[in-house]
Design a protein around this motif. Structure first.
Motif, mmCIF file in Angstrom:
data_model
loop_
_atom_site.group_PDB
_atom_site.id
_atom_site.type_symbol
_atom_site.label_atom_id
_atom_site.label_comp_id
_atom_site.label_asym_id
_atom_site.label_seq_id
_atom_site.Cartn_x
_atom_site.Cartn_y
_atom_site.Cartn_z
ATOM 1 N N PHE A 70 0.793 -1.232 0.000
ATOM 2 C CA PHE A 70 0.000 0.000 0.000
ATOM 3 C C PHE A 70 0.825 1.282 0.000
ATOM 4 C CE2 PHE A 70 -2.786 -3.225 1.832
ATOM 5 C CZ PHE A 70 -3.895 -3.095 1.020
ATOM 6 N N GLY A 71 2.104 1.213 0.321
ATOM 7 C CA GLY A 71 2.959 2.388 0.291
ATOM 8 C C GLY A 71 3.364 2.868 1.674
ATOM 9 N N LEU A 72 4.230 3.887 1.671
ATOM 10 C CA LEU A 72 4.812 4.393 2.908
ATOM 11 C C LEU A 72 3.804 5.092 3.816
ATOM 12 C CD1 LEU A 72 7.351 4.827 4.606
ATOM 13 C CD2 LEU A 72 7.791 6.899 3.287
ATOM 14 N N VAL A 73 2.932 5.905 3.256
ATOM 15 C CA VAL A 73 1.993 6.662 4.088
ATOM 16 C C VAL A 73 1.011 5.738 4.815
ATOM 17 C CG1 VAL A 73 0.159 8.394 4.055
ATOM 18 C CG2 VAL A 73 2.270 8.793 2.771
ATOM 19 N N PRO A 74 0.318 4.817 4.131
ATOM 20 C CA PRO A 74 -0.559 3.908 4.875
ATOM 21 C C PRO A 74 0.195 3.052 5.896
ATOM 22 C CG PRO A 74 -1.082 3.818 2.543
ATOM 23 C CD PRO A 74 0.180 4.617 2.683
ATOM 24 N N ALA A 75 1.401 2.632 5.564
ATOM 25 C CA ALA A 75 2.182 1.825 6.502
ATOM 26 C C ALA A 75 2.553 2.634 7.737
ATOM 27 C CB ALA A 75 3.436 1.296 5.820
ATOM 28 N N THR A 76 2.875 3.904 7.545
ATOM 29 C CA THR A 76 3.200 4.768 8.684
ATOM 30 C C THR A 76 1.977 4.986 9.561
ATOM 31 O OG1 THR A 76 4.907 5.848 7.361
ATOM 32 C CG2 THR A 76 4.162 7.004 9.341
ATOM 33 N N LEU A 135 -3.464 11.696 17.782
ATOM 34 C CA LEU A 135 -3.049 10.551 16.984
ATOM 35 C C LEU A 135 -3.123 10.876 15.492
ATOM 36 C CD1 LEU A 135 -2.145 7.625 16.797
ATOM 37 C CD2 LEU A 135 -4.543 6.941 16.995
ATOM 38 N N ALA A 136 -4.186 11.552 15.070
ATOM 39 C CA ALA A 136 -4.323 11.933 13.661
ATOM 40 C C ALA A 136 -3.219 12.908 13.250
ATOM 41 C CB ALA A 136 -5.691 12.543 13.407
ATOM 42 N N LEU A 137 -2.923 13.873 14.111
ATOM 43 C CA LEU A 137 -1.848 14.828 13.814
ATOM 44 C C LEU A 137 -0.491 14.129 13.755
ATOM 45 C CD1 LEU A 137 -2.958 17.881 15.990
ATOM 46 C CD2 LEU A 137 -2.986 17.703 13.492
ATOM 47 N N LEU A 138 -0.267 13.191 14.656
ATOM 48 C CA LEU A 138 0.988 12.439 14.663
ATOM 49 C C LEU A 138 1.119 11.585 13.405
ATOM 50 C CD1 LEU A 138 3.559 11.735 16.230
ATOM 51 C CD2 LEU A 138 2.270 9.897 17.328
ATOM 52 N N CYS A 139 0.023 10.948 12.989
ATOM 53 C CA CYS A 139 0.046 10.150 11.751
ATOM 54 C C CYS A 139 0.393 11.031 10.557
ATOM 55 C CB CYS A 139 -1.313 9.489 11.528
ATOM 56 S SG CYS A 139 -1.665 8.104 12.614
ATOM 57 N N ALA A 140 -0.240 12.194 10.477
ATOM 58 C CA ALA A 140 0.017 13.098 9.351
ATOM 59 C C ALA A 140 1.457 13.600 9.369
ATOM 60 C CB ALA A 140 -0.962 14.270 9.395
ATOM 61 N N ALA A 141 1.936 13.995 10.540
ATOM 62 C CA ALA A 141 3.290 14.539 10.639
ATOM 63 C C ALA A 141 4.347 13.474 10.327
ATOM 64 C CB ALA A 141 3.525 15.124 12.032
ATOM 65 N N LEU A 142 4.183 12.274 10.876
ATOM 66 C CA LEU A 142 5.161 11.217 10.621
ATOM 67 C C LEU A 142 5.130 10.761 9.170
ATOM 68 C CD1 LEU A 142 4.888 9.028 13.844
ATOM 69 C CD2 LEU A 142 6.734 10.569 13.187
ATOM 70 N N SER A 143 3.948 10.718 8.566
ATOM 71 C CA SER A 143 3.844 10.350 7.149
ATOM 72 C C SER A 143 4.538 11.380 6.274
ATOM 73 C CB SER A 143 2.378 10.213 6.741
ATOM 74 O OG SER A 143 1.776 9.153 7.435
ATOM 75 N N ALA A 144 4.273 12.661 6.540
ATOM 76 C CA ALA A 144 4.915 13.728 5.757
ATOM 77 C C ALA A 144 6.429 13.706 5.949
ATOM 78 C CB ALA A 144 4.345 15.090 6.164
ATOM 79 N N LEU A 145 6.874 13.513 7.172
ATOM 80 C CA LEU A 145 8.308 13.449 7.449
ATOM 81 C C LEU A 145 8.944 12.250 6.746
ATOM 82 C CD1 LEU A 145 10.562 14.799 9.173
ATOM 83 C CD2 LEU A 145 10.056 13.096 10.914
ATOM 84 N N GLY A 146 8.284 11.092 6.792
ATOM 85 C CA GLY A 146 8.812 9.908 6.126
ATOM 86 C C GLY A 146 8.931 10.086 4.626
ATOM 87 N N VAL A 147 7.898 10.649 4.001
ATOM 88 C CA VAL A 147 7.944 10.888 2.558
ATOM 89 C C VAL A 147 9.010 11.925 2.236
ATOM 90 C CG1 VAL A 147 6.655 11.828 0.595
ATOM 91 C CG2 VAL A 147 5.577 10.166 2.114
ATOM 92 N N GLY A 148 9.068 12.987 3.045
ATOM 93 C CA GLY A 148 10.057 14.042 2.801
ATOM 94 C C GLY A 148 11.482 13.554 2.916
ATOM 95 N N VAL A 149 11.770 12.783 3.938
ATOM 96 C CA VAL A 149 13.146 12.330 4.168
ATOM 97 C C VAL A 149 13.516 11.184 3.231
ATOM 98 C CG1 VAL A 149 14.656 11.182 5.834
ATOM 99 C CG2 VAL A 149 13.263 13.118 6.555
ATOM 100 N N PHE A 150 12.700 10.128 3.206
ATOM 101 C CA PHE A 150 13.099 8.913 2.505
ATOM 102 C C PHE A 150 12.811 8.946 1.010
ATOM 103 C CE2 PHE A 150 12.463 7.511 6.925
ATOM 104 C CZ PHE A 150 13.762 7.118 7.179
ATOM 105 N N VAL A 151 11.631 9.423 0.621
ATOM 106 C CA VAL A 151 11.267 9.392 -0.797
ATOM 107 C C VAL A 151 11.863 10.580 -1.535
ATOM 108 C CG1 VAL A 151 9.348 9.378 -2.427
ATOM 109 C CG2 VAL A 151 9.166 8.089 -0.291
ATOM 110 N N ILE A 152 11.644 11.786 -1.001
ATOM 111 C CA ILE A 152 12.115 12.994 -1.689
ATOM 112 C C ILE A 152 13.597 13.251 -1.398
ATOM 113 C CG2 ILE A 152 11.812 15.493 -1.895
ATOM 114 C CD1 ILE A 152 8.814 14.985 -1.206
ATOM 115 N N GLY A 153 13.954 13.297 -0.116
ATOM 116 C CA GLY A 153 15.323 13.656 0.265
ATOM 117 C C GLY A 153 16.367 12.632 -0.125
ATOM 118 N N LEU A 154 16.143 11.373 0.223
ATOM 119 C CA LEU A 154 17.128 10.321 -0.056
ATOM 120 C C LEU A 154 16.890 9.612 -1.381
ATOM 121 C CD1 LEU A 154 17.431 8.751 3.504
ATOM 122 C CD2 LEU A 154 19.026 10.305 2.383
ATOM 123 N N GLY A 155 15.739 9.849 -1.984
ATOM 124 C CA GLY A 155 15.447 9.248 -3.283
ATOM 125 C C GLY A 155 15.249 7.748 -3.240
#
Length: 149
Positions: free
Chosen positions: A94-100, A119-139
């Motif tokens: 399902f991808g990184l965001v649903p897994a997070t 909990l909803a805010l934490l899910c959103a923040a951790l998902s955005a951080l994960g996508v930003g760091v791993f997908v966008i930042g580290l490629g």
């Protein structure tokens, strides 16, 4: 219950010693190199040594002070293990965001009282951080969202 030794820190120190020994055993399979030209085993060996030193720094003083005998809390242990398992099962399909989100929601069950807005805010923040760091930042080639076919 008061014990003659600080068993919580003794157990923690022993676990650090074991973790450091594991790092060092993994590093032993690789070339160390030198300080000028470090090999692939140099950093894991250094980390293993440091972790073992920290284990001694935590465990040795605990032998000479009193403390309480630790009682394991099984609910947080079980929920964190299940959260990691849930992440591993969901991320590929399902991808990184649903897994997070799955990871965060299951891990939140370790707390006796869940606050849905936090909990909803934490899910959103951790998902955005994960996508930003791993997908966008580290490629890392990991989809943020993936729909099963």
């Amino acid at each position: 219950m008061k014990a003659t030794r600080d068993w919580a820190d003794i157990i923690g120190g022993l676990l650090l010693l074991l973790a450091g020994a594991w790092f060092m055993s993994m590093a032993a399979d690789h070339s160390m190199g030198s300080l000028r030209r470090m090999g692939p085993g140099f950093m894991p060996m250094g980390i293993g040594v440091l972790v073992m030193v920290f284990g001694l720094l935590v465990g040795l003083p605990a032998l000479f002070r009193a403390g309480a005998m630790p009682l394991p809390e099984w609910r947080p242990f079980a929920t964190i293990c299940l959260a990691v398992l849930g992440f591993a099962l969901v991320v590929e399909k399902f991808g990184l965001v649903p897994a997070t989100v799955v990871l965060t929601v299951i891990a939140a069950l370790a707390e006796p009282q869940i606050r849905p807005l936090r909990l909803a805010l934490l899910c959103a923040a951790l998902s955005a951080l994960g996508v930003g760091v791993f997908v966008i930042g580290l490629g890392i080639p990991l989809a943020a969202f993936r729909w099963p076919v």
